[in-house]
Motif scaffolding. Structure first.
Motif, PDB file in Angstrom:
ATOM      1  N   GLU A 161      20.248  25.670 -11.122  1.00 53.89           N
ATOM      2  CA  GLU A 161      20.163  25.969  -9.693  1.00 53.89           C
ATOM      3  C   GLU A 161      18.729  25.897  -9.192  1.00 53.89           C
ATOM      4  OE1 GLU A 161      22.168  29.717  -9.277  1.00 53.89           O
ATOM      5  OE2 GLU A 161      24.142  28.759  -9.221  1.00 53.89           O
ATOM      6  N   THR A 162      17.779  26.369  -9.981  1.00 51.55           N
ATOM      7  CA  THR A 162      16.368  26.303  -9.589  1.00 51.55           C
ATOM      8  C   THR A 162      15.928  24.852  -9.454  1.00 51.55           C
ATOM      9  OG1 THR A 162      15.901  28.403 -10.690  1.00 51.55           O
ATOM     10  CG2 THR A 162      14.020  26.951 -10.264  1.00 51.55           C
ATOM     11  N   TRP A 163      16.315  24.020 -10.414  1.00 56.89           N
ATOM     12  CA  TRP A 163      15.965  22.604 -10.391  1.00 56.89           C
ATOM     13  C   TRP A 163      16.616  21.876  -9.218  1.00 56.89           C
ATOM     14  CZ3 TRP A 163      19.319  18.380 -11.289  1.00 56.89           C
ATOM     15  CH2 TRP A 163      18.697  17.133 -11.448  1.00 56.89           C
ATOM     16  N   GLY A 164      17.877  22.194  -8.939  1.00 54.99           N
ATOM     17  CA  GLY A 164      18.629  21.433  -7.948  1.00 54.99           C
ATOM     18  C   GLY A 164      18.588  21.946  -6.525  1.00 54.99           C
ATOM     19  N   LYS A 165      18.190  23.197  -6.337  1.00 58.00           N
ATOM     20  CA  LYS A 165      18.246  23.821  -5.014  1.00 58.00           C
ATOM     21  C   LYS A 165      17.512  23.010  -3.944  1.00 58.00           C
ATOM     22  CE  LYS A 165      16.099  27.666  -3.253  1.00 58.00           C
ATOM     23  NZ  LYS A 165      15.568  29.009  -3.340  1.00 58.00           N
ATOM     24  N   ASP A 166      16.269  22.709  -4.172  1.00 60.40           N
ATOM     25  CA  ASP A 166      15.492  21.940  -3.195  1.00 60.40           C
ATOM     26  C   ASP A 166      15.812  20.454  -3.259  1.00 60.40           C
ATOM     27  OD1 ASP A 166      14.229  24.223  -2.265  1.00 60.40           O
ATOM     28  OD2 ASP A 166      12.576  24.039  -3.697  1.00 60.40           O
ATOM     29  N   ARG A 167      16.089  19.967  -4.456  1.00 56.41           N
ATOM     30  CA  ARG A 167      16.356  18.539  -4.663  1.00 56.41           C
ATOM     31  C   ARG A 167      17.562  18.054  -3.842  1.00 56.41           C
ATOM     32  NH1 ARG A 167      15.002  18.566  -9.010  1.00 56.41           N
ATOM     33  NH2 ARG A 167      13.425  17.003  -9.177  1.00 56.41           N
ATOM     34  N   PHE A 168      18.595  18.886  -3.751  1.00 59.64           N
ATOM     35  CA  PHE A 168      19.817  18.489  -3.067  1.00 59.64           C
ATOM     36  C   PHE A 168      20.012  19.229  -1.745  1.00 59.64           C
ATOM     37  CE2 PHE A 168      20.766  18.050  -7.700  1.00 59.64           C
ATOM     38  CZ  PHE A 168      20.742  16.665  -7.740  1.00 59.64           C
ATOM     39  N   ALA A 169      18.950  19.781  -1.207  1.00 58.07           N
ATOM     40  CA  ALA A 169      19.032  20.602   0.006  1.00 58.07           C
ATOM     41  C   ALA A 169      19.565  19.822   1.213  1.00 58.07           C
ATOM     42  CB  ALA A 169      17.670  21.204   0.335  1.00 58.07           C
ATOM     43  N   ASP A 170      19.373  18.526   1.247  1.00 57.37           N
ATOM     44  CA  ASP A 170      19.808  17.718   2.391  1.00 57.37           C
ATOM     45  C   ASP A 170      21.295  17.372   2.355  1.00 57.37           C
ATOM     46  OD1 ASP A 170      17.234  17.760   3.360  1.00 57.37           O
ATOM     47  OD2 ASP A 170      16.705  15.799   2.522  1.00 57.37           O
ATOM     48  N   LEU A 171      21.942  17.658   1.250  1.00 59.58           N
ATOM     49  CA  LEU A 171      23.364  17.333   1.144  1.00 59.58           C
ATOM     50  C   LEU A 171      24.207  18.450   1.737  1.00 59.58           C
ATOM     51  CD1 LEU A 171      23.525  15.865  -2.472  1.00 59.58           C
ATOM     52  CD2 LEU A 171      23.414  14.621  -0.307  1.00 59.58           C
ATOM     53  N   PRO A 172      25.293  18.104   2.409  1.00 61.06           N
ATOM     54  CA  PRO A 172      26.116  19.129   3.046  1.00 61.06           C
ATOM     55  C   PRO A 172      26.908  19.997   2.068  1.00 61.06           C
ATOM     56  CG  PRO A 172      27.100  16.966   3.347  1.00 61.06           C
ATOM     57  CD  PRO A 172      25.764  16.747   2.700  1.00 61.06           C
ATOM     58  N   GLU A 173      27.254  19.450   0.902  1.00 60.31           N
ATOM     59  CA  GLU A 173      28.075  20.216  -0.040  1.00 60.31           C
ATOM     60  C   GLU A 173      27.627  19.950  -1.476  1.00 60.31           C
ATOM     61  OE1 GLU A 173      32.747  20.874  -1.272  1.00 60.31           O
ATOM     62  OE2 GLU A 173      32.283  19.603   0.449  1.00 60.31           O
ATOM     63  N   VAL A 174      27.034  20.980  -2.096  1.00 58.09           N
ATOM     64  CA  VAL A 174      26.564  20.876  -3.481  1.00 58.09           C
ATOM     65  C   VAL A 174      27.074  22.091  -4.247  1.00 58.09           C
ATOM     66  CG1 VAL A 174      24.573  20.730  -5.017  1.00 58.09           C
ATOM     67  CG2 VAL A 174      24.477  19.674  -2.764  1.00 58.09           C
ATOM     68  N   HIS A 175      27.589  21.838  -5.438  1.00 58.45           N
ATOM     69  CA  HIS A 175      28.088  22.907  -6.308  1.00 58.45           C
ATOM     70  C   HIS A 175      27.407  22.770  -7.665  1.00 58.45           C
ATOM     71  CE1 HIS A 175      31.378  23.547  -3.442  1.00 58.45           C
ATOM     72  NE2 HIS A 175      31.416  22.225  -3.362  1.00 58.45           N
ATOM     73  N   PHE A 176      27.048  23.898  -8.252  1.00 63.60           N
ATOM     74  CA  PHE A 176      26.435  23.903  -9.575  1.00 63.60           C
ATOM     75  C   PHE A 176      27.390  24.556 -10.552  1.00 63.60           C
ATOM     76  CE2 PHE A 176      22.931  23.825  -6.573  1.00 63.60           C
ATOM     77  CZ  PHE A 176      22.205  22.736  -7.041  1.00 63.60           C
ATOM     78  N   LEU A 177      27.526  23.950 -11.725  1.00 61.21           N
ATOM     79  CA  LEU A 177      28.443  24.457 -12.735  1.00 61.21           C
ATOM     80  C   LEU A 177      27.802  24.355 -14.104  1.00 61.21           C
ATOM     81  CD1 LEU A 177      31.350  25.314 -13.654  1.00 61.21           C
ATOM     82  CD2 LEU A 177      31.758  22.876 -13.971  1.00 61.21           C
ATOM     83  N   VAL A 178      27.940  25.418 -14.869  1.00 57.16           N
ATOM     84  CA  VAL A 178      27.519  25.411 -16.268  1.00 57.16           C
ATOM     85  C   VAL A 178      28.723  25.817 -17.094  1.00 57.16           C
ATOM     86  CG1 VAL A 178      26.018  26.470 -17.990  1.00 57.16           C
ATOM     87  CG2 VAL A 178      25.115  25.914 -15.732  1.00 57.16           C
ATOM     88  N   ASP A 179      28.967  25.056 -18.146  1.00 56.07           N
ATOM     89  CA  ASP A 179      30.095  25.335 -19.017  1.00 56.07           C
ATOM     90  C   ASP A 179      29.624  25.222 -20.462  1.00 56.07           C
ATOM     91  OD1 ASP A 179      32.652  25.865 -19.887  1.00 56.07           O
ATOM     92  OD2 ASP A 179      33.590  24.248 -18.746  1.00 56.07           O
ATOM     93  N   GLN A 180      30.473  25.591 -21.378  1.00 53.10           N
ATOM     94  CA  GLN A 180      30.125  25.517 -22.790  1.00 53.10           C
ATOM     95  C   GLN A 180      31.249  24.844 -23.551  1.00 53.10           C
ATOM     96  OE1 GLN A 180      29.334  29.288 -24.705  1.00 53.10           O
ATOM     97  NE2 GLN A 180      28.097  28.302 -26.267  1.00 53.10           N
ATOM     98  N   GLY A 181      30.888  23.980 -24.481  1.00 50.30           N
ATOM     99  CA  GLY A 181      31.870  23.292 -25.289  1.00 50.30           C
ATOM    100  C   GLY A 181      31.364  21.937 -25.716  1.00 50.30           C
ATOM    101  N   THR A 182      32.295  21.047 -26.023  1.00 52.88           N
ATOM    102  CA  THR A 182      31.951  19.676 -26.364  1.00 52.88           C
ATOM    103  C   THR A 182      31.624  18.956 -25.064  1.00 52.88           C
ATOM    104  OG1 THR A 182      33.488  19.789 -28.212  1.00 52.88           O
ATOM    105  CG2 THR A 182      32.779  17.595 -27.516  1.00 52.88           C
ATOM    106  N   ILE A 183      30.434  18.371 -24.994  1.00 53.13           N
ATOM    107  CA  ILE A 183      29.910  17.866 -23.724  1.00 53.13           C
ATOM    108  C   ILE A 183      30.859  16.885 -23.047  1.00 53.13           C
ATOM    109  CG2 ILE A 183      28.033  16.570 -22.644  1.00 53.13           C
ATOM    110  CD1 ILE A 183      26.189  17.898 -24.809  1.00 53.13           C
TER     111      ILE A 183
END
Length: 141
Positions: free
Chosen positions: A70-92
């Motif tokens: 979220e820290t990396w992407g917050k400003d990077r994607f600020a111009d987009l109307p809809e951004v979601h961040f997801l972290v999961d665990q398992g086989t990539i």
């Protein structure tokens, strides 16, 4: 053209994620797409290995990965109307393919693994995603 785009990012290699992120953002801007940015923390592989780390370790790792993403992407994607961040665990590759189905992704954007044989290989996770996805997959070098 694409309504929902899934971008995969490795929080341990944000430098390697720059170009795929740029392409995914351009695609999302062009089509007014929702962008889902995902990081998958690999699992321990064997239960005995996971038990070595103790209770709460997985939750801590996932929380740290989400904060970094979220820290990396917050400003990077600020111009987009809809951004979601997801972290999961398992086989990539497995988790990426499952998440693409869950969110109804039209496209998946992944970075190519940089190896000594980069002219021949794209990396095992990117290759499996490209081979098994039902969506369009963009592998970005």
């Amino acid at each position: 053209m694409f309504k929902t785009i899934l971008l995969t990012v490795d929080v341990n290699d944000f430098k390697g994620a720059e170009r795929p992120a740029e392409v995914a953002m351009q695609m999302a801007q062009a089509d007014g797409s929702a962008l889902h940015v995902m990081n998958v923390v690999p699992d321990y592989g064997m239960a005995i290995v996971g038990s070595f780390f103790g209770p709460g370790h997985s939750k801590k790792i996932l929380t740290e990965a989400r904060t970094a993403l979220e820290t990396w992407g917050k400003d990077r994607f600020a111009d987009l109307p809809e951004v979601h961040f997801l972290v999961d665990q398992g086989t990539i590759y497995d988790r990426v393919l499952q998440e693409a189905e869950i969110i109804g992704a039209d496209a998946i954007v992944v970075g190519a693994h940089k190896s000594q044989l980069q002219d021949y290989l794209i990396g095992p996770n990117a290759a499996r995603i490209a081979r098994h996805a039902t969506q369009s997959v963009f592998v970005i070098r």
